[in-house]
Each structure stands twice: as structure tokens, then as C-alpha cells.
Design a protein around this motif. Structure first.
Motif, PDB file in Angstrom:
ATOM      1  N   LYS A  19       0.822  -1.216   0.000  1.00 36.13           N
ATOM      2  CA  LYS A  19       0.000   0.000   0.000  1.00 36.13           C
ATOM      3  C   LYS A  19       0.855   1.265   0.000  1.00 36.13           C
ATOM      4  CE  LYS A  19      -3.637   2.386   2.512  1.00 36.13           C
ATOM      5  NZ  LYS A  19      -4.560   2.353   3.644  1.00 36.13           N
ATOM      6  N   ASP A  20       1.827   1.320   0.904  1.00 38.19           N
ATOM      7  CA  ASP A  20       2.620   2.534   1.071  1.00 38.19           C
ATOM      8  C   ASP A  20       3.906   2.187   1.823  1.00 38.19           C
ATOM      9  OD1 ASP A  20       1.746   2.127   3.716  1.00 38.19           O
ATOM     10  OD2 ASP A  20       0.207   3.673   3.576  1.00 38.19           O
ATOM     11  N   MET A  21       4.686   3.186   2.190  1.00 37.53           N
ATOM     12  CA  MET A  21       5.959   2.935   2.883  1.00 37.53           C
ATOM     13  C   MET A  21       5.759   2.273   4.236  1.00 37.53           C
ATOM     14  SD  MET A  21       8.926   3.169   1.763  1.00 37.53           S
ATOM     15  CE  MET A  21       9.514   3.706   0.192  1.00 37.53           C
ATOM     16  N   GLU A  22       4.711   2.628   4.921  1.00 37.76           N
ATOM     17  CA  GLU A  22       4.435   1.986   6.210  1.00 37.76           C
ATOM     18  C   GLU A  22       4.180   0.490   6.008  1.00 37.76           C
ATOM     19  OE1 GLU A  22       1.152   2.215   9.818  1.00 37.76           O
ATOM     20  OE2 GLU A  22       1.408   3.954   8.515  1.00 37.76           O
ATOM     21  N   ALA A  23       3.412   0.161   4.986  1.00 39.17           N
ATOM     22  CA  ALA A  23       3.150  -1.251   4.680  1.00 39.17           C
ATOM     23  C   ALA A  23       4.432  -1.937   4.218  1.00 39.17           C
ATOM     24  CB  ALA A  23       2.063  -1.365   3.613  1.00 39.17           C
ATOM     25  N   TYR A  24       5.281  -1.200   3.492  1.00 40.88           N
ATOM     26  CA  TYR A  24       6.554  -1.792   3.072  1.00 40.88           C
ATOM     27  C   TYR A  24       7.409  -2.126   4.283  1.00 40.88           C
ATOM     28  CZ  TYR A  24      11.177  -2.719   1.710  1.00 40.88           C
ATOM     29  OH  TYR A  24      12.389  -3.346   1.623  1.00 40.88           O
ATOM     30  N   ARG A  25       7.441  -1.235   5.255  1.00 40.09           N
ATOM     31  CA  ARG A  25       8.232  -1.474   6.476  1.00 40.09           C
ATOM     32  C   ARG A  25       7.778  -2.761   7.154  1.00 40.09           C
ATOM     33  NH1 ARG A  25      10.633  -2.989  10.149  1.00 40.09           N
ATOM     34  NH2 ARG A  25      11.515  -1.866  11.895  1.00 40.09           N
ATOM     35  N   ALA A  26       6.469  -2.965   7.222  1.00 38.24           N
ATOM     36  CA  ALA A  26       5.928  -4.198   7.824  1.00 38.24           C
ATOM     37  C   ALA A  26       6.291  -5.411   6.969  1.00 38.24           C
ATOM     38  CB  ALA A  26       4.416  -4.089   7.990  1.00 38.24           C
ATOM     39  N   PHE A  27       6.193  -5.281   5.653  1.00 40.56           N
ATOM     40  CA  PHE A  27       6.563  -6.367   4.744  1.00 40.56           C
ATOM     41  C   PHE A  27       8.037  -6.738   4.919  1.00 40.56           C
ATOM     42  CE2 PHE A  27       8.496  -7.279   0.540  1.00 40.56           C
ATOM     43  CZ  PHE A  27       7.928  -8.520   0.299  1.00 40.56           C
ATOM     44  N   LEU A  28       8.885  -5.738   5.020  1.00 38.56           N
ATOM     45  CA  LEU A  28      10.315  -5.993   5.184  1.00 38.56           C
ATOM     46  C   LEU A  28      10.586  -6.773   6.466  1.00 38.56           C
ATOM     47  CD1 LEU A  28      13.228  -5.547   4.177  1.00 38.56           C
ATOM     48  CD2 LEU A  28      13.241  -3.413   5.486  1.00 38.56           C
ATOM     49  N   SER A  29      10.027  -6.310   7.574  1.00 38.42           N
ATOM     50  CA  SER A  29      10.327  -6.973   8.842  1.00 38.42           C
ATOM     51  C   SER A  29       9.592  -8.304   9.002  1.00 38.42           C
ATOM     52  CB  SER A  29      10.023  -6.049  10.023  1.00 38.42           C
ATOM     53  OG  SER A  29       8.656  -5.734  10.068  1.00 38.42           O
TER      54      SER A  29
END
Length: 151
Positions: free
Chosen positions: A112-122
Motif C-alpha cells: 500500500k505505502d511505505m508503512e506497509a513496506y516497512r511491515a513487509f520488510l520486517s
């Protein structure tokens, strides 16, 4: 072997997978029976892998496209296998390719966005077996995105 008519059928279907058999017959200048038989053969022989709908990522809240380079701690058949099986079970990973070069895998995802990317990464990427290091590339502009193969 593909003949020119088979290739035309494949080109048309890549552009419009929902085309009716009647319209396809007209486009390739064959009878309905001949077109249907060729379609069955192209599916049976694996030229056509599947049919699906192409969704607008923004409308389903997956507008941010990211590519992630992944380096493993070490390379061994066991690590490769466990990494592969974990990736196959991760629905947020759209594509994963083992590559030759400066890193081991290239992963494609839409979030969705950078916040979702951060969750995906971790939660997804760093939880994969054997991951030592990652580098992420967030796409600012998609210049060309196609599934159509020149046949």
C-alpha cells in the motif's frame, strides 16, 4: 512447433484473454472448430499456462511497487530449498528470482505505502531463511509493465 496461426492466437489472447471464440475465429481466419482445437492443444502443450484478470494495483491498495535484493548468509542446497519454500508460501511476494551477480535473489512486491513496506520488510523478507542483507528499490514511476511476450 508453433505455426503462424498459433502465434497469432497467442498474440491475440495475450492482449485479450476474455475474447470470445467467435471473435478469435474472425481474428485468426479459422473455423470455430479449428480454433477451439488449436486452443486446447496450446493449453495441453503448456504454451498457455493459465488465464487470469489483471487488477489495477492502486484500486486494491497495492500502489507501491518495490524490488528487494536479497543476499543470503551462506549458500547451500538446504538454504536454497528452505528459502524457496518460504517464498512460495508468502502471498505478498509477487515474484522471486535467483540471480547471478552481486546478490542472490531479486524479489518483487506491491504494498500500500511505505508503512506497509516497512511491515513487509520486517515480517516477510527478514523472516525468510538465511537472509543476511537486503537492499530495497521503491519504484517512483512505472515506465513499462507488461506480461505480453513477443511471439
Amino acid at each position: 512447433m508453433l505455426d503462424p496461426v498459433d502465434r497469432k492466437i497467442l498474440r491475440v489472447l495475450q492482449q485479450d484473454g476474455r475474447i470470445t471464440n467467435t471473435d478469435l475465429c474472425e481474428r485468426v481466419n479459422l473455423s470455430a472448430t479449428a480454433t477451439a482445437e488449436r486452443m486446447k492443444r496450446l493449453v495441453r502443450e503448456g504454451y498457455i499456462e493459465h488465464f487470469s484478470a489483471s487488477l489495477d494495483p492502486r484500486k486494491v491498495e497495492r500502489g507501491l511497487l518495490v524490488f528487494v535484493e536479497i543476499r543470503l548468509e551462506r549458500t547451500s542446497p538446504e538454504i536454497f530449498d528452505s528459502f524457496k519454500h518460504a517464498v512460495e508460501r508468502a502471498p505478498d511476494i509477487l515474484e522471486c528470482h535467483m540471480v547471478a551477480g552481486g546478490f542472490d535473489y531479486l524479489v518483487k512486491s506491491r504494498v500500500k505505502d511505505m508503512e506497509a513496506y516497512r511491515a513487509f520488510l520486517s515480517d516477510v523478507v527478514l523472516a525468510l531463511p538465511g537472509v543476511r542483507e537486503t537492499h530495497t528499490y521503491a519504484v517512483m514511476e512505472e515506465i513499462k509493465d507488461t506480461h505480453i511476450l513477443p511471439v
